[in-house]
Design a protein around this motif. Structure first.
Motif, PDB file in Angstrom:
ATOM      1  N   ILE A 119      -4.998   2.757   5.641  1.00 12.72           N
ATOM      2  CA  ILE A 119      -5.006   3.770   4.591  1.00 12.72           C
ATOM      3  C   ILE A 119      -6.360   4.470   4.622  1.00 12.72           C
ATOM      4  O   ILE A 119      -7.406   3.819   4.621  1.00 12.72           O
ATOM      5  N   TYR A 120      -6.326   5.795   4.652  1.00 14.21           N
ATOM      6  CA  TYR A 120      -7.542   6.603   4.704  1.00 14.21           C
ATOM      7  C   TYR A 120      -7.559   7.564   3.523  1.00 14.21           C
ATOM      8  O   TYR A 120      -6.537   8.138   3.169  1.00 14.21           O
ATOM      9  N   SER A 143      -7.244  13.552  -0.694  1.00 19.27           N
ATOM     10  CA  SER A 143      -6.093  13.449   0.197  1.00 19.27           C
ATOM     11  C   SER A 143      -6.054  12.028   0.744  1.00 19.27           C
ATOM     12  O   SER A 143      -7.083  11.385   0.918  1.00 19.27           O
ATOM     13  N   ILE A 144      -4.837  11.557   0.995  1.00 14.28           N
ATOM     14  CA  ILE A 144      -4.629  10.177   1.430  1.00 14.28           C
ATOM     15  C   ILE A 144      -3.721  10.174   2.652  1.00 14.28           C
ATOM     16  O   ILE A 144      -2.723  10.896   2.702  1.00 14.28           O
ATOM     17  N   ILE A 145      -4.057   9.332   3.615  1.00 13.81           N
ATOM     18  CA  ILE A 145      -3.258   9.177   4.831  1.00 13.81           C
ATOM     19  C   ILE A 145      -2.914   7.705   4.996  1.00 13.81           C
ATOM     20  O   ILE A 145      -3.775   6.834   4.844  1.00 13.81           O
ATOM     21  N   ALA A 146      -1.648   7.419   5.303  1.00 11.72           N
ATOM     22  CA  ALA A 146      -1.195   6.061   5.622  1.00 11.72           C
ATOM     23  C   ALA A 146      -0.660   6.082   7.051  1.00 11.72           C
ATOM     24  O   ALA A 146       0.094   6.979   7.429  1.00 11.72           O
ATOM     25  N   VAL A 147      -1.063   5.098   7.847  1.00  7.92           N
ATOM     26  CA  VAL A 147      -0.673   5.037   9.258  1.00  7.92           C
ATOM     27  C   VAL A 147       0.254   3.842   9.467  1.00  7.92           C
ATOM     28  O   VAL A 147      -0.041   2.727   9.031  1.00  7.92           O
ATOM     29  N   SER A 173       0.839  -1.211   0.000  1.00  4.19           N
ATOM     30  CA  SER A 173       0.000   0.000   0.000  1.00  4.19           C
ATOM     31  C   SER A 173       0.863   1.247   0.000  1.00  4.19           C
ATOM     32  O   SER A 173       0.584   2.213  -0.721  1.00  4.19           O
ATOM     33  N   VAL A 174       1.922   1.243   0.801  1.00  5.29           N
ATOM     34  CA  VAL A 174       2.817   2.396   0.866  1.00  5.29           C
ATOM     35  C   VAL A 174       3.531   2.588  -0.464  1.00  5.29           C
ATOM     36  O   VAL A 174       3.639   3.709  -0.969  1.00  5.29           O
ATOM     37  N   ARG A 175       4.000   1.502  -1.059  1.00  8.66           N
ATOM     38  CA  ARG A 175       4.667   1.600  -2.367  1.00  8.66           C
ATOM     39  C   ARG A 175       3.709   2.121  -3.436  1.00  8.66           C
ATOM     40  O   ARG A 175       4.080   2.943  -4.272  1.00  8.66           O
ATOM     41  N   THR A 176       2.486   1.643  -3.428  1.00 11.19           N
ATOM     42  CA  THR A 176       1.482   2.110  -4.386  1.00 11.19           C
ATOM     43  C   THR A 176       1.192   3.588  -4.166  1.00 11.19           C
ATOM     44  O   THR A 176       1.086   4.357  -5.131  1.00 11.19           O
ATOM     45  N   LEU A 177       1.078   3.986  -2.913  1.00  3.78           N
ATOM     46  CA  LEU A 177       0.838   5.393  -2.592  1.00  3.78           C
ATOM     47  C   LEU A 177       1.987   6.267  -3.098  1.00  3.78           C
ATOM     48  O   LEU A 177       1.754   7.302  -3.733  1.00  3.78           O
ATOM     49  N   ILE A 178       3.207   5.868  -2.858  1.00  2.93           N
ATOM     50  CA  ILE A 178       4.365   6.648  -3.312  1.00  2.93           C
ATOM     51  C   ILE A 178       4.417   6.709  -4.835  1.00  2.93           C
ATOM     52  O   ILE A 178       4.713   7.753  -5.410  1.00  2.93           O
TER      53      ILE A 178
END
Length: 175
Positions: A136-137, A151-155, A49-54
């Motif tokens: 992921i929000y 906007s996107i937030i990752a915790v 998820s983090v890689r996709t977000l980046i």
């Protein structure tokens, strides 16, 4: 549950002690499932998820900010009843202990309580949890004046990645 003090010396760039910190912690290893806690977990966004977000952020040319929430585990309200003995150096009348209303460091459920508190807050300001990753929000605000109202937030435990099209939108989220 028993408690103790944890001491730490903070150093400056030259290695000299700049300040000393102390933290009152609970001895969570003494907790028993079903008595002092019922569930534990630490909120961690999946690496995919983090890689996709980046990748998405890079492709769209969005901004990315990282926040480390200081004392994050101290914000959550406990659902369970937890009693703690005072730390060394503090005395209470015989037979008296502290009843914890909020989580403190060392409790097995501190990370879960922090995530629950954060999730409730993010929901209250319009973020929706991703069905594919509970850390992921996403928020879509069509009334925003920004070029992209998403906007996107990752915790990741107490670290948060915030991404949006503009610095203004990220600042609004931070505040």
């Amino acid at each position: 549950l028993d408690t103790r003090w944890v001491y730490k010396a903070k150093e400056n760039e030259s290695g000299e002690i700049a300040r000393r910190k102390s933290r009152w912690v609970i001895k969570g290893f003494l907790q028993r499932l079903g008595i002092n806690y019922f569930e534990t977990f630490a909120p961690v966004a999946r690496i995919t998820s983090v890689r996709t977000l980046i990748s998405l952020i890079t492709h769209l040319g969005w901004r990315l900010h990282q926040i480390d929430v200081a004392t994050a585990f101290l914000y959550g309200e406990l659902d369970e009843v937890v009693y703690a003995r005072p730390p060394p150096g503090y005395e209470l009348p015989p037979g008296k202990v502290y009843k914890l209303n909020k989580a403190i460091y060392g409790l097995k459920q501190s990370a879960r309580v922090w995530m629950s508190t954060l999730a409730k807050y993010l929901d209250s300001i319009g973020f929706i949890v991703s069905p594919g990753d509970p850390c992921i929000y996403v928020k879509y605000d069509p009334d925003s004046n920004d070029p992209s109202p998403i906007s996107i937030i990752a915790v990741y435990v107490d670290d948060i990645l915030i991404s949006a099209a503009t610095e203004t939108l990220i600042s609004t989220i931070k505040s």
